[in-house]
Design an enzyme around this catalytic site. Structure first.
Site, PDB file in Angstrom:
ATOM      1  N   GLY A   1      28.585  41.162  49.841  1.00 34.63           N
ATOM      2  CA  GLY A   1      27.569  41.755  48.852  1.00 34.63           C
ATOM      3  C   GLY A   1      27.454  43.009  48.905  1.00 34.63           C
ATOM      4  N   SER A   2      28.318  43.850  49.655  1.00 36.63           N
ATOM      5  CA  SER A   2      27.689  45.216  49.854  1.00 36.63           C
ATOM      6  C   SER A   2      27.848  45.952  48.488  1.00 36.63           C
ATOM      7  CB  SER A   2      28.549  45.997  50.795  1.00 36.63           C
ATOM      8  OG  SER A   2      29.859  46.145  50.474  1.00 36.63           O
ATOM      9  N   ASN A   3      28.627  45.833  47.447  1.00 39.33           N
ATOM     10  CA  ASN A   3      28.582  46.489  46.287  1.00 39.33           C
ATOM     11  C   ASN A   3      27.479  45.813  45.426  1.00 39.33           C
ATOM     12  OD1 ASN A   3      30.971  48.195  45.684  1.00 39.33           O
ATOM     13  ND2 ASN A   3      32.078  46.367  46.656  1.00 39.33           N
TER      14      ASN A   3
ATOM     15  N   LEU B   1      39.056  32.975  39.282  1.00 39.89           N
ATOM     16  CA  LEU B   1      39.804  33.724  37.984  1.00 39.89           C
ATOM     17  C   LEU B   1      38.718  33.091  36.759  1.00 39.89           C
ATOM     18  CD1 LEU B   1      42.401  34.939  37.289  1.00 39.89           C
ATOM     19  CD2 LEU B   1      43.278  32.869  36.383  1.00 39.89           C
ATOM     20  N   ILE B   2      38.594  34.334  36.059  1.00 36.99           N
ATOM     21  CA  ILE B   2      37.824  34.246  34.711  1.00 36.99           C
ATOM     22  C   ILE B   2      38.282  33.601  33.791  1.00 36.99           C
ATOM     23  CG2 ILE B   2      36.206  35.554  33.091  1.00 36.99           C
ATOM     24  CD1 ILE B   2      35.025  35.677  36.207  1.00 36.99           C
TER      25      ILE B   2
ATOM     26  N   ASN C   1      35.906  44.740  36.924  1.00 35.58           N
ATOM     27  CA  ASN C   1      35.916  44.421  38.153  1.00 35.58           C
ATOM     28  C   ASN C   1      36.318  45.717  39.099  1.00 35.58           C
ATOM     29  OD1 ASN C   1      36.728  42.490  40.372  1.00 35.58           O
ATOM     30  ND2 ASN C   1      38.957  42.899  39.987  1.00 35.58           N
TER      31      ASN C   1
ATOM     32  N   HIS D   1      38.525  46.856  42.136  1.00 34.82           N
ATOM     33  CA  HIS D   1      39.791  46.631  43.251  1.00 34.82           C
ATOM     34  C   HIS D   1      39.713  47.439  44.363  1.00 34.82           C
ATOM     35  CE1 HIS D   1      43.093  43.861  44.516  1.00 34.82           C
ATOM     36  NE2 HIS D   1      43.695  45.214  44.751  1.00 34.82           N
TER      37      HIS D   1
ATOM     38  N   GLU E   1      33.799  52.801  46.677  1.00 34.36           N
ATOM     39  CA  GLU E   1      33.550  51.584  45.804  1.00 34.36           C
ATOM     40  C   GLU E   1      31.869  51.822  45.538  1.00 34.36           C
ATOM     41  OE1 GLU E   1      34.635  47.600  46.755  1.00 34.36           O
ATOM     42  OE2 GLU E   1      36.141  48.122  47.851  1.00 34.36           O
TER      43      GLU E   1
HETATM   44  C1  GRF Z   1      35.407  44.730  47.564  1.00 33.73           C
HETATM   45  O1  GRF Z   1      36.270  45.462  48.582  1.00 33.73           O
HETATM   46  C2  GRF Z   1      35.818  44.837  46.269  1.00 33.73           C
HETATM   47  O2  GRF Z   1      36.722  45.907  45.758  1.00 33.73           O
HETATM   48  C3  GRF Z   1      36.593  43.568  45.939  1.00 33.73           C
HETATM   49  O3  GRF Z   1      35.914  42.652  46.803  1.00 33.73           O
HETATM   50  C4  GRF Z   1      35.187  43.465  47.826  1.00 33.73           C
HETATM   51  C5  GRF Z   1      33.514  43.012  47.718  1.00 33.73           C
HETATM   52  O4  GRF Z   1      32.906  43.697  48.909  1.00 33.73           O
HETATM   53  N1  GRF Z   1      36.754  43.042  44.757  1.00 33.73           N
HETATM   54  P1  GRF Z   1      31.468  43.331  48.874  1.00 33.73           P
HETATM   55  O5  GRF Z   1      31.203  41.647  49.012  1.00 33.73           O
HETATM   56  O6  GRF Z   1      30.870  43.859  47.933  1.00 33.73           O
HETATM   57  O7  GRF Z   1      31.081  43.718  50.346  1.00 33.73           O
END
Ligand code: GRF
Length: 194
Positions: free
Chosen positions: A14-16, A89-90, A104, A106, A176
């Site tokens: 969940g860091s993003n 998968l969506i 998304n 990646h 990210e």
């Molecule tokens: C990230 O590396 C993103 O690119 C991928 O999944 C990971 C999620 O990281 N799709 P976080 O849970 O947001 O830390």
């Protein structure tokens, strides 16, 4: 004017999601309106609670249920979806419904190192094993296949000879965290004028 509401789909650490929440806190036009996870044990549950964001657990059968997903997303007025580490998968009906409104992130430079099974440290390990000197991030629209939608943005970081998968993942995560909120904002703001 009514705020545009985003749903974040996330299954991982969940860091993003955390960065997106921070970025849009107090934003005049955009709000995180819903967080969806594939597990009730995911770290994003706590983030949703702490930030007063509606949260829903959606398993595979619910995700593929058109009327269930429609009512859920309609209930919260969701107009844009960000997949931030979502494992499932969506389904095609959602891809269609959120055409150009679902992205998304990646953690590598697609089209290399994407597809089923390419998540977490496996991605970074594959980059290191390949001997590539650059890695980075790809932000892309979502289609029916893992990591194959049209690329919106890529940026790179160097792969050092001494990097292992953990080290590389940290470098990539920094990118990210910087670019996913910025691009989400840009795309949702553009959408306001559709
Ligand atoms: C990230 O590396 C993103 O690119 C991928 O999944 C990971 C999620 O990281 N799709 P976080 O849970 O947001 O830390």
């Amino acid at each position: 004017m009514k705020k545009k509401k985003i749903a974040i789909f996330a299954s991982g650490t969940g860091s993003n999601t955390e960065q997106l929440i921070k970025h849009f806190k107090g934003h005049p036009h955009i709000q995180i309106g819903l967080i969806i996870s594939s597990s009730s044990k995911a770290a994003v549950v706590k983030l949703a609670e702490e930030n007063d964001i509606p949260f829903s657990v959606v398993n595979k059968s619910l995700l593929s249920n058109n009327s269930y997903m429609n009512s859920l997303l309609n209930l919260y007025d969701i107009e844009f979806i960000v997949l931030a580490g979502f494992i499932m998968l969506i389904p095609p009906f959602l891809v269609k419904q959120f055409d150009r409104r679902m992205i998304n992130i990646h953690p590598a430079l697609l089209p290399k190192y994407g597809g089923r099974g390419m998540f977490g440290l496996a991605v970074h390990q594959a980059v290191i094993s390949s001997g590539d000197q650059l890695s980075g991030i790809t932000i892309h629209y979502v289609n029916e296949m893992y990591d194959q939608g049209k690329t919106i943005f890529q940026t790179t970081c160097k792969v050092d000879r001494r990097d292992n998968a953990e080290k590389l993942s940290k470098k990539v995560l920094e990118l990210e965290h910087k670019y996913l909120p910025e691009w989400t904002e840009k795309l949702v703001m553009e959408m306001r004028y559709f």
